[in-house]
Design an enzyme around this catalytic site. Structure first.
Site, short mmCIF file in Angstrom:
data_model
loop_
_atom_site.label_atom_id
_atom_site.label_comp_id
_atom_site.label_asym_id
_atom_site.label_seq_id
_atom_site.Cartn_x
_atom_site.Cartn_y
_atom_site.Cartn_z
N ASN A 194 26.63 41.00 -42.25
CA ASN A 194 27.82 40.20 -42.57
C ASN A 194 28.09 40.39 -44.05
OD1 ASN A 194 29.76 38.27 -43.03
ND2 ASN A 194 28.44 36.50 -42.61
N TRP A 195 29.07 41.23 -44.34
CA TRP A 195 29.35 41.53 -45.75
C TRP A 195 30.02 40.36 -46.47
CZ3 TRP A 195 31.62 47.24 -45.95
CH2 TRP A 195 30.58 48.15 -45.65
N LYS A 196 30.49 39.39 -45.69
CA LYS A 196 31.24 38.26 -46.29
C LYS A 196 32.37 38.82 -47.16
CE LYS A 196 27.21 35.39 -45.73
NZ LYS A 196 26.42 34.25 -46.16
N HIS B 214 30.99 30.62 -38.25
CA HIS B 214 30.03 30.72 -39.36
C HIS B 214 30.06 29.41 -40.16
CE1 HIS B 214 28.03 31.98 -43.01
NE2 HIS B 214 27.52 32.98 -42.31
N GLU C 140 30.00 28.85 -43.19
CA GLU C 140 30.89 28.85 -44.35
C GLU C 140 32.32 28.55 -43.93
OE1 GLU C 140 29.76 32.67 -45.94
OE2 GLU C 140 27.79 31.86 -46.47
N GLU D 41 21.68 30.04 -37.50
CA GLU D 41 21.69 30.19 -38.96
C GLU D 41 21.55 28.83 -39.63
OE1 GLU D 41 23.53 34.15 -40.27
OE2 GLU D 41 25.09 32.64 -40.28
N GLY E 124 21.75 32.45 -47.90
CA GLY E 124 22.02 32.82 -49.29
C GLY E 124 21.13 32.12 -50.29
N SER F 74 18.83 34.41 -45.10
CA SER F 74 17.89 35.09 -46.02
C SER F 74 16.94 36.03 -45.29
CB SER F 74 17.13 34.08 -46.88
OG SER F 74 18.04 33.33 -47.67
N GLY G 293 23.25 38.65 -44.29
CA GLY G 293 24.29 38.62 -45.31
C GLY G 293 23.90 39.48 -46.49
N GLY G 294 23.30 38.85 -47.50
CA GLY G 294 22.99 39.53 -48.76
C GLY G 294 22.32 40.88 -48.61
P1 PGA Z 1 22.18 35.62 -45.96
O1 PGA Z 1 23.47 35.25 -45.06
O2 PGA Z 1 21.44 36.68 -45.23
O3 PGA Z 1 22.75 36.10 -47.28
O4 PGA Z 1 21.39 34.37 -46.09
C1 PGA Z 1 23.39 35.18 -43.68
C2 PGA Z 1 24.72 34.76 -43.11
O5 PGA Z 1 25.37 33.89 -43.67
O6 PGA Z 1 25.15 35.30 -42.07
#
Ligand code: PGA
Length: 254
Positions: free
Chosen positions: A13-15, A99, A101, A170, A176, A216, A237-238
């Site tokens: 997930n590049w966000k 998600h 977010e 999640e 993050g 993470s 994500g990251g």
């Molecule tokens: P993260 O994000 O790996 O940076 O914690 C995961 C996500 O939000 O899908």
């Protein structure tokens, strides 16, 4: 169906990171090291403006491209929005739904359900995210909250389409933050979610739906998490922003 029959899924997930230009060197670096038939299903959910470039850059590989959000309607006067049919026409196979977010911006369980159904209608595989905050976990609300998020999103979907859905657990406190759920914590919740699926939708749905962990996850902790019986993959994500790190997570799943 036992764990062996559920194919692992590694989804990035590049966000709101990386541009269409970045997709070319990224794809070159990732695909150089990937065989055509990886053991895992590999998906990258990229920003909407990167989709065309990513679809083209990954066209000769097994990596599939997904969106990060969609509108519940198929078309209409919704300025700035993108529909399921548009994502599918652009070459996406998957889309993230619910998600945290986006839930934090006001997306309700009801809207998440509508988006999930819109994704399935368009032939996309929804990656349905569920997760609790630290406060909710400390209050002992994790199981009831996640059950509500999961069941409400899937309540109107028939058994055939249901099997296509990917669920991602999640925990918000792990996203993050560098604070990953322990493999035991993640396994416990993924097993609980599978039990909810079994109760609500029957044995065969529960056994075939893949449940991912996200929060993470990285190249150092992936193998331990993915070794757990109810964790069928990761939403990353990251660590998905760097093709070398993402590749090491794919290798951990293989
Ligand atoms: P993260 O994000 O790996 O940076 O914690 C995961 C996500 O939000 O899908």
């Amino acid at each position: 169906m036992n764990r062996q029959k559920r194919r692992p899924v590694i989804a990035g997930n590049w966000k709101m990171n990386l541009t269409p230009q970045d997709t070319i060197p990224y794809a070159a670096a990732l695909t150089a090291e990937l065989s055509d038939r990886a053991d895992s299903e590999i998906i990258l959910c990229v920003p909407a403006v990167d989709i065309a470039a990513a679809v083209s850059a990954f066209s000769k590989s097994c990596v599939r491209v997904g969106g990060q959000n969609l509108h519940p309607a198929d078309s209409g006067a919704h300025t700035g929005e993108i529909s399921g049919p548009m994502l599918a026409a652009a070459g996406c196979s998957h889309v993230i739904v619910g998600h945290s977010e986006r839930r934090a911006m006001g997306e309700s369980n009801e809207l998440v359900r509508q988006k999930l159904e819109a994704a399935l209608r368009a032939g996309l595989v929804p990656i349905l995210c569920v997760g609790e905050s630290l406060q909710q976990r400390e209050n002992g609300e994790t199981d009831s909250l996640l059950t509500e998020q999961l069941v409400s999103a899937l309540s109107e979907t028939g058994p055939e389409l249901l099997r296509r859905v990917l669920v991602a657990y999640e925990p918000i406190w792990a996203i993050g933050t560098g604070r990953t759920a322990t493999p035991e914590q993640a396994q416990q919740v993924c097993a609980m979610l599978r039990e909810v699926l079994r109760r609500q939708f029957g044995e065969s749905c529960a056994d075939s739906i893949r449940i991912l962990y996200g929060g993470s996850m990285n190249e150092s902790n992936a193998a331990e998490l993915l070794a757990r019986p109810d964790i069928d993959g990761g939403l990353i994500g990251g660590a998905s922003l760097d093709p070398g790190r993402f590749l090491r997570i794919v290798r951990a799943a293989d």
